[in-house]
Design an enzyme around this catalytic site. Structure first.
Site, PDB file in Angstrom:
ATOM      1  N   LYS A  81       0.803  -1.467   0.047  1.00  0.00           N
ATOM      2  CA  LYS A  81       0.120  -0.090   0.229  1.00  0.00           C
ATOM      3  C   LYS A  81       0.707   1.528   0.240  1.00  0.00           C
ATOM      4  O   LYS A  81       0.523   2.410  -0.055  1.00  0.00           O
ATOM      5  CB  LYS A  81      -0.888  -0.174   1.034  1.00  0.00           C
ATOM      6  CG  LYS A  81      -0.347   0.549   2.640  1.00  0.00           C
ATOM      7  CD  LYS A  81      -1.435   0.656   4.269  1.00  0.00           C
ATOM      8  CE  LYS A  81      -0.272   0.261   4.690  1.00  0.00           C
ATOM      9  NZ  LYS A  81      -0.228   1.720   4.937  1.00  0.00           N
ATOM     10  N   ASP A  82       2.257   0.947   0.244  1.00  0.00           N
ATOM     11  CA  ASP A  82       3.509   2.515   0.354  1.00  0.00           C
ATOM     12  C   ASP A  82       4.001   1.946  -0.822  1.00  0.00           C
ATOM     13  O   ASP A  82       4.773   3.486  -1.041  1.00  0.00           O
ATOM     14  CB  ASP A  82       4.034   1.842   1.903  1.00  0.00           C
ATOM     15  CG  ASP A  82       2.882   2.303   3.130  1.00  0.00           C
ATOM     16  OD1 ASP A  82       2.283   2.612   3.340  1.00  0.00           O
ATOM     17  OD2 ASP A  82       4.003   2.175   4.072  1.00  0.00           O
ATOM     18  N   ARG A 127      -7.968   9.361   2.231  1.00  0.00           N
ATOM     19  CA  ARG A 127      -8.867   7.689   2.341  1.00  0.00           C
ATOM     20  C   ARG A 127      -9.579   7.503   3.144  1.00  0.00           C
ATOM     21  O   ARG A 127     -10.983   7.597   3.530  1.00  0.00           O
ATOM     22  CB  ARG A 127      -8.604   6.411   1.709  1.00  0.00           C
ATOM     23  CG  ARG A 127      -9.253   5.164   2.038  1.00  0.00           C
ATOM     24  CD  ARG A 127      -8.218   4.580   1.398  1.00  0.00           C
ATOM     25  NE  ARG A 127      -6.967   4.220   2.599  1.00  0.00           N
ATOM     26  CZ  ARG A 127      -7.430   3.483   3.586  1.00  0.00           C
ATOM     27  NH1 ARG A 127      -8.588   2.583   4.099  1.00  0.00           N
ATOM     28  NH2 ARG A 127      -6.467   2.629   4.779  1.00  0.00           N
ATOM     29  N   ARG A 128      -9.183   6.777   5.156  1.00  0.00           N
ATOM     30  CA  ARG A 128      -9.531   6.846   5.291  1.00  0.00           C
ATOM     31  C   ARG A 128     -10.437   8.226   6.603  1.00  0.00           C
ATOM     32  O   ARG A 128     -11.790   7.916   7.024  1.00  0.00           O
ATOM     33  CB  ARG A 128      -8.731   6.764   7.427  1.00  0.00           C
ATOM     34  CG  ARG A 128      -8.077   5.236   6.458  1.00  0.00           C
ATOM     35  CD  ARG A 128      -6.886   5.330   7.600  1.00  0.00           C
ATOM     36  NE  ARG A 128      -6.160   3.810   7.398  1.00  0.00           N
ATOM     37  CZ  ARG A 128      -4.687   4.099   7.458  1.00  0.00           C
ATOM     38  NH1 ARG A 128      -4.453   4.424   7.369  1.00  0.00           N
ATOM     39  NH2 ARG A 128      -4.247   2.089   7.218  1.00  0.00           N
ATOM     40  N   ARG A 145       1.552  11.312  12.084  1.00  0.00           N
ATOM     41  CA  ARG A 145       1.860  11.373  11.469  1.00  0.00           C
ATOM     42  C   ARG A 145       3.014   9.698  12.031  1.00  0.00           C
ATOM     43  O   ARG A 145       3.086  10.013  13.999  1.00  0.00           O
ATOM     44  CB  ARG A 145       3.534  11.438   9.969  1.00  0.00           C
ATOM     45  CG  ARG A 145       2.488  11.227   8.931  1.00  0.00           C
ATOM     46  CD  ARG A 145       2.637  12.268   7.622  1.00  0.00           C
ATOM     47  NE  ARG A 145       3.313  11.616   7.718  1.00  0.00           N
ATOM     48  CZ  ARG A 145       4.749  11.282   7.109  1.00  0.00           C
ATOM     49  NH1 ARG A 145       5.499  12.836   6.353  1.00  0.00           N
ATOM     50  NH2 ARG A 145       6.246  11.195   6.886  1.00  0.00           N
ATOM     51  N   VAL A 148       4.424   3.271  14.538  1.00  0.00           N
ATOM     52  CA  VAL A 148       2.563   2.703  14.924  1.00  0.00           C
ATOM     53  C   VAL A 148       2.716   3.027  16.447  1.00  0.00           C
ATOM     54  O   VAL A 148       1.890   3.320  16.723  1.00  0.00           O
ATOM     55  CB  VAL A 148       2.773   1.518  14.668  1.00  0.00           C
ATOM     56  CG1 VAL A 148       1.379   0.752  15.190  1.00  0.00           C
ATOM     57  CG2 VAL A 148       1.716   0.672  13.510  1.00  0.00           C
ATOM     58  N   ARG A 151       2.763   6.582  16.858  1.00  0.00           N
ATOM     59  CA  ARG A 151       1.110   6.970  16.941  1.00  0.00           C
ATOM     60  C   ARG A 151       0.458   6.219  18.635  1.00  0.00           C
ATOM     61  O   ARG A 151      -0.695   7.457  18.712  1.00  0.00           O
ATOM     62  CB  ARG A 151       0.336   6.494  16.101  1.00  0.00           C
ATOM     63  CG  ARG A 151       1.220   7.154  14.226  1.00  0.00           C
ATOM     64  CD  ARG A 151       0.318   6.502  13.466  1.00  0.00           C
ATOM     65  NE  ARG A 151       0.959   6.728  12.019  1.00  0.00           N
ATOM     66  CZ  ARG A 151       0.670   6.796  11.084  1.00  0.00           C
ATOM     67  NH1 ARG A 151      -1.038   6.358  10.320  1.00  0.00           N
ATOM     68  NH2 ARG A 151       0.997   7.184  10.052  1.00  0.00           N
ATOM     69  N   CYS A 236      -1.165   9.899  -3.592  1.00  0.00           N
ATOM     70  CA  CYS A 236      -0.951   9.726  -2.534  1.00  0.00           C
ATOM     71  C   CYS A 236      -2.191  11.019  -0.652  1.00  0.00           C
ATOM     72  O   CYS A 236      -2.549  10.302  -0.769  1.00  0.00           O
ATOM     73  CB  CYS A 236      -0.437  10.263  -1.271  1.00  0.00           C
ATOM     74  SG  CYS A 236       0.986  11.035  -1.587  1.00  0.00           S
TER      75      CYS A 236
END
Length: 289
Positions: A81-82, A127-128, A145, A148, A151, A236
């Site tokens: 996806k990246d 998108r989200r 950003r 994980v 965040r 993106c």
């Protein structure tokens, strides 16, 4: 085959994902020396700007492509996806891993069981964001950003009421317990390629060495979803998204098409999985009408 060097981003998740390929190669070819070459990309260094402001998804692969070109690595492992929708002829995608959970996950602060809508959702994904506003009208959204774990720390410190993250990344990090619930495809269409790992290499690399790591259904899903995004010319900064479900020979493809002013359309199409690329292109054309 004496040595195989695998390029990866330096983040913990990227290294864990590359380790999956390393373990496969070591189990299949015990005499080979397999190593990870960890590279900090420009996308990892610049965290105070949106991706579309600093060059898009290519910032996560550029340095790894340079390492391939300079013969410092033999392969690269990426979250599909990246990766930009357009591939390079010199450094093609050699194959795709079996797909982990492809859906987006709602993540709440530790100890919480309900979303606090007085606090913002944390996501930097257009998108989200557009799909969250449909699910939770009037909700606040703030960019976030970093890796994980960073965040999650910001969420647990009270900076956000909830995060939306790829379930695959949480599971691979051993953090599946942080998933409060999964969003269905009808609620939130995943990013094209979400949950799939792409193995990239020089065009002369013998990809037969990796056949046992690759997954046939993931290949068809990747081809359909990425051809949909490519035909829409969606970068993106676009909320476009796609998810392909494979059942034996059949494929059911769902696409999210932006229609301006923060609106969107969800379109679907089915066909044979070996028509994956054509299905993606046809769905994009239909959704754009």
């Amino acid at each position: 085959m004496e040595m195989i060097r695998i390029g990866t981003r330096k983040s913990r998740l990227a290294a864990v994902q590359a380790e999956l390929l390393k373990q496969y190669l070591e189990s299949r070819y015990p005499s080979a020396r397999v190593s990870l070459v960890k590279i900090k990309t420009e996308g990892d260094r610049i965290l105070d700007k949106k991706l579309d402001e600093i060059g898009g998804k290519g910032l996560f692969v550029k340095e790894l492509d340079v390492a391939l070109a300079e013969n410092r690595t033999d392969l690269s492992v990426h979250s599909l996806k990246d990766m930009p929708a357009e591939e390079t002829a010199e450094y093609p995608i050699l194959g795709y891993s079996k797909r982990e959970i492809p859906f987006d996950a709602l993540v709440l602060r530790e100890g919480c069981t309900q979303i606090d809508l007085s606090q913002p959702f944390g996501t930097s994904s257009p998108r989200r964001s557009v799909q969250l506003r449909r699910l939770y009208p009037g909700c606040q959204i703030q960019p976030v950003r970093g890796n994980v774990l960073t965040r999650l720390d910001r969420l647990d410190s009270g900076e956000y009421g909830a995060l939306v993250l790829a379930a695959a990344g949480l599971v691979r990090l051993g953090l599946g317990n942080r998933i409060s619930r999964l969003f269905s495809v009808s609620e939130m269409v995943p990013a094209a390629g979400q949950g799939i790992l792409a193995v990239q290499g020089r065009k002369d690399f013998d990809s037969r060495l990796l056949e046992g790591f690759f997954d046939e259904d993931a290949k068809w899903q990747a081809l359909a979803e990425r051809s949909f995004i490519r035909r829409l010319n969606a970068g993106c900064s676009s909320p476009a998204a796609a998810y392909a479900e494979v059942n034996a020979e059949e494929m059911f493809l769902t696409g999210l098409v932006p229609s301006g002013a923060g609106k969107m359309r969800i379109v679907t199409l089915s066909g044979k999985k070996w028509e994956a690329k054509q299905l993606g292109e046809r769905l994009a054309e239909y959704g754009s009408c």
